[in-house]
Design a protein around this motif. Structure first.
Motif, PDB file in Angstrom:
ATOM      1  N   THR A   1     -17.223 -30.795 -20.192  1.00 58.80           N
ATOM      2  CA  THR A   1     -16.737 -29.936 -19.459  1.00 58.80           C
ATOM      3  C   THR A   1     -15.330 -29.559 -20.030  1.00 58.80           C
ATOM      4  OG1 THR A   1     -18.119 -30.580 -17.618  1.00 58.80           O
ATOM      5  CG2 THR A   1     -16.312 -29.087 -17.163  1.00 58.80           C
ATOM      6  N   GLU A   2     -14.396 -30.468 -20.073  1.00 58.57           N
ATOM      7  CA  GLU A   2     -13.088 -30.088 -20.700  1.00 58.57           C
ATOM      8  C   GLU A   2     -12.929 -29.420 -22.013  1.00 58.57           C
ATOM      9  OE1 GLU A   2     -10.515 -33.375 -18.129  1.00 58.57           O
ATOM     10  OE2 GLU A   2     -11.306 -33.932 -20.071  1.00 58.57           O
ATOM     11  N   VAL A   3     -13.854 -29.774 -22.888  1.00 57.31           N
ATOM     12  CA  VAL A   3     -13.979 -29.488 -24.227  1.00 57.31           C
ATOM     13  C   VAL A   3     -14.511 -27.831 -24.190  1.00 57.31           C
ATOM     14  CG1 VAL A   3     -15.126 -29.491 -26.209  1.00 57.31           C
ATOM     15  CG2 VAL A   3     -14.401 -31.577 -25.179  1.00 57.31           C
TER      16      VAL A   3
ATOM     17  N   PHE B   1     -19.531 -45.977 -33.153  1.00 51.64           N
ATOM     18  CA  PHE B   1     -19.292 -44.859 -33.790  1.00 51.64           C
ATOM     19  C   PHE B   1     -18.174 -44.047 -33.315  1.00 51.64           C
ATOM     20  CE2 PHE B   1     -22.929 -43.272 -36.333  1.00 51.64           C
ATOM     21  CZ  PHE B   1     -23.811 -44.201 -36.231  1.00 51.64           C
ATOM     22  N   ILE B   2     -17.567 -43.314 -33.846  1.00 51.11           N
ATOM     23  CA  ILE B   2     -16.299 -42.451 -33.487  1.00 51.11           C
ATOM     24  C   ILE B   2     -16.817 -41.102 -32.750  1.00 51.11           C
ATOM     25  CG2 ILE B   2     -14.179 -41.282 -34.020  1.00 51.11           C
ATOM     26  CD1 ILE B   2     -14.047 -43.442 -36.338  1.00 51.11           C
ATOM     27  N   ARG B   3     -16.678 -40.881 -31.817  1.00 44.74           N
ATOM     28  CA  ARG B   3     -17.250 -39.637 -31.056  1.00 44.74           C
ATOM     29  C   ARG B   3     -16.294 -38.478 -31.573  1.00 44.74           C
ATOM     30  NH1 ARG B   3     -17.171 -39.313 -24.451  1.00 44.74           N
ATOM     31  NH2 ARG B   3     -14.958 -39.137 -25.033  1.00 44.74           N
ATOM     32  N   GLN B   4     -16.703 -37.819 -32.329  1.00 43.70           N
ATOM     33  CA  GLN B   4     -15.739 -36.836 -33.051  1.00 43.70           C
ATOM     34  C   GLN B   4     -15.779 -35.388 -32.289  1.00 43.70           C
ATOM     35  OE1 GLN B   4     -13.695 -37.235 -35.202  1.00 43.70           O
ATOM     36  NE2 GLN B   4     -14.285 -39.049 -36.177  1.00 43.70           N
ATOM     37  N   LYS B   5     -14.853 -34.808 -31.788  1.00 48.02           N
ATOM     38  CA  LYS B   5     -14.667 -33.490 -31.141  1.00 48.02           C
ATOM     39  C   LYS B   5     -15.410 -32.398 -31.854  1.00 48.02           C
ATOM     40  CE  LYS B   5     -10.186 -32.576 -32.640  1.00 48.02           C
ATOM     41  NZ  LYS B   5      -8.558 -32.329 -32.087  1.00 48.02           N
TER      42      LYS B   5
ATOM     43  N   ASN C   1      -5.862 -27.708 -29.185  1.00 49.77           N
ATOM     44  CA  ASN C   1      -5.082 -28.611 -29.907  1.00 49.77           C
ATOM     45  C   ASN C   1      -4.866 -29.967 -29.172  1.00 49.77           C
ATOM     46  OD1 ASN C   1      -2.977 -27.639 -28.355  1.00 49.77           O
ATOM     47  ND2 ASN C   1      -1.932 -27.050 -30.283  1.00 49.77           N
ATOM     48  N   ALA C   2      -4.949 -29.788 -27.867  1.00 50.79           N
ATOM     49  CA  ALA C   2      -4.630 -31.236 -27.202  1.00 50.79           C
ATOM     50  C   ALA C   2      -6.207 -32.032 -26.728  1.00 50.79           C
ATOM     51  CB  ALA C   2      -4.314 -30.986 -25.767  1.00 50.79           C
TER      52      ALA C   2
END
Length: 582
Positions: free
Chosen positions: A74-76, A566-570, A65-66
């Motif tokens: 990599t962090e994702v 564009f919005i880079r959506q997770k 959620n952070a």
């Protein structure tokens, strides 16, 4: 490969281990939480000798959620691996904080006289006007639900005669035409079968014919209309008789609405074949780039497959009363519609902000908003505080339907129309396309546009790299029609014919919890997707002031969004990592 046939007594020699283990069942190991301790070997000098010591690497963990758009791929992935997912993983691709929708109040009561706002109509005087960036800015402004571009064909010298009924018959007389049989009614009315009340459902039956046969019907319908003066005179005499009857006390049961005559509407005529319709398709290349069927700035040109009627041209052949029922375009994409003539068309349009209110009215009248056929009763819309644009499209006029606009159309005269969809590279279009993508999934309706594929393709496009293999299709789950990207869960439908079926993971596990008999195919390396994700950046919005002259509308000093971003959506990277999470 051909399999060797074996009798019941014939033994097959297998390696001892493989004889006891079903390899497909090994996928169950993915459910076991695997732990890893990372060790780094550090080079040190000890008494003139080079040696190494083992040092534990401290790994920073980040809760799911952070995660936000500033995190790297990599962090994702690390956050996904560390997440404890006990049920199906679902998350919206949309973040409210990034919404680019205009703020329009839908609660404040609108005076009745303002429930029919004037339709922005731009008059072009030259080819230079048509290719002005101001035209693109105005058409794609989120506040403008619809724009009518008058005189476009004349300013660009478009030969619309190529799309006339005569030319179509000469070009391909046996081409297929879908026919909708409808009841002719006034454009602002929609009566039930008995004619006792107005309603929303707009029924029609479907059949098929050819261009040549529909052309004959269109021509004979016009010839019959030449007798309209005689019919009008008869109606006038009948009205006088009714008046006399009322005066003499003789009445008749005339409260019910007289049902209109049956008409046939030629729709969804495919003009995608570049060989059969070469001249017609070449003529449309005269249009400005943002209106063309295909262009580098059109998201639908990067789908990787043909979507008939969206990234190809479709033709409509009409007689008076032919109706295109209410709808939003597939996945809320913009649309272009040109009236070939010779007759007019009447349009009704409502801004995207009111689509849910119209959907609720459809539900109230027992018709499905997404998949049903409906024709709004105007009084119902006005009572619900919904403003409606209403205008006439003349021959040579181009109607630009902005992203998400609800609209419905009726032919006033005998005419042909051509239409297709476009996806401008701007945040408003992208957001609305994603919103409908998610709503379709919630309603279990297939999204015609595979938005996950499109998003990755456009991300690569902005890096000037063609990402997908040419003509490789997007895949959908065979059971639930949800888009399946990268990880394809495949089963054999018919082993003898070597036909295979793609499933999403949820449906694959419903059929086989252990995924026995399921082969998982990976379309792309995760490193490639991570690289695309990390190299995709946000672009700031910039604005310019401009002036444009519109019919009945003052549009000076309008601020236009003059950039695409564009919005880079997770959510997209998550959809790819679902298998890793499990």
């Amino acid at each position: 490969e051909k399999k060797n046939k074996t009798g019941p007594d014939r033994k097959i020699n297998r390696p001892p281990l493989l004889a006891r283990v079903n390899l497909l069942n090994l996928q169950e190991l993915s459910k076991i939480p695997l732990k890893e301790l990372r060790i780094c070997l550090v080079r040190v000098d000890s008494g003139g000798r080079e040696t190494f010591i083992a040092s534990e690497i401290e790994q920073k963990t980040m809760p799911l959620n952070a995660i936000n758009i500033k995190n790297s791929a990599t962090e994702v992935i690390q956050a996904c691996k560390g997440a404890n997912i006990k049920s199906k993983f679902r998350e919206s691709y949309l973040l409210p904080a990034f919404s680019v929708k205009p703020i329009l109040s839908t609660e404040t009561p609108i005076p009745r006289e303002k429930l029919n706002p004037p339709t922005p109509s731009i008059y072009l005087e030259s080819k230079r006007d048509a290719f002005s960036p101001v035209l693109l800015q105005f058409c794609t402004d989120p506040k403008n639900a619809v724009t009518v571009i008058r005189g476009l064909a004349g300013s660009l010298r478009l030969n619309l005669g190529l799309f006339s009924t005569k030319s179509l018959v000469e070009a391909n007389s046996e081409h297929a035409v879908e026919v909708r049989t409808q009841v002719q009614q006034p454009a602002d009315e929609n009566w039930n079968h008995s004619g006792s009340a107005q309603t929303w459902p707009c029924e029609s039956s479907r059949s098929h014919t050819t261009i040549a046969k529909y052309a004959q019907y269109q021509a004979s319908s016009f010839q019959e209309s030449l007798q309209v003066e005689i019919v009008t005179m008869s109606a006038s005499v009948g009205s006088e008789i009714n008046s006399i009857s009322r005066l003499t006390g003789v009445t008749s049961n005339s409260e019910q609405k007289t049902i209109g005559k049956i008409i046939k509407f030629g729709t969804n005529i495919d003009l995608s074949d570049p060989k059969r319709w070469k001249l017609q398709l070449q003529e449309l290349l005269k249009l400005p780039a943002f209106m063309r069927v295909s262009s580098s700035a059109n998201m639908l040109s990067h789908v990787g497959q043909t979507i008939l009627g969206m990234n190809t041209v479709q033709l409509y052949m009409k007689v008076p009363g032919s109706r295109t029922p209410g709808h939003q375009e597939n996945n809320n994409f913009c649309s272009v519609n040109i009236n070939i003539g010779p007759g007019d068309c009447e349009w009704f349009a409502v801004h995207e902000q009111y689509w849910k209110a119209i959907s609720d009215l459809c539900e109230k009248h027992t018709v499905d908003y997404l998949t049903g056929s409906w024709w709004p009763v105007l009084e119902d819309l006005y009572r619900s505080n919904i403003p409606v644009y209403r205008f006439i499209q003349r021959p040579g006029d181009l109607v630009w339907i902005n992203a998400g606009t609800v609209h419905w159309v009726q032919a006033v005269g005998w005419c042909n129309n051509i239409a297709w969809n476009v996806g401008p590279l701007n945040a408003y279009q992208y957001q609305l396309a994603l919103e409908r993508f998610e709503w379709n999934e919630f309603k279990k309706v297939k999204s015609i546009v595979p938005m996950i594929h499109v998003s990755w393709n456009v991300a690569h496009l902005l890096k000037m790299i063609l990402y997908r293999v040419k003509d490789e299709p997007a895949y959908y789950c065979n059971e639930c029609d949800v888009e399946v990207f990268n990880l394809l869960f495949v089963t054999s439908e018919n082993s003898s014919r070597k036909t295979y079926v793609v499933h999403c993971e949820d449906c694959a596990r419903e059929q086989s919890p252990s995924l026995s008999g399921v082969v998982v195919l990976e379309q792309y390396r995760i490193s490639e997707l991570m690289n695309t994700y990390d190299n995709f950046t946000l672009v700031r919005q910039t604005f310019i002031r401009t002036h444009i002259t519109c019919e009945n509308v003052t549009c000076s000093n309008i601020l236009f969004d003059f950039s695409f971003f564009f919005i880079r959506q997770k959510g997209f990277i998550f959809s790819i990592l679902e298998f890793i999470i499990l």
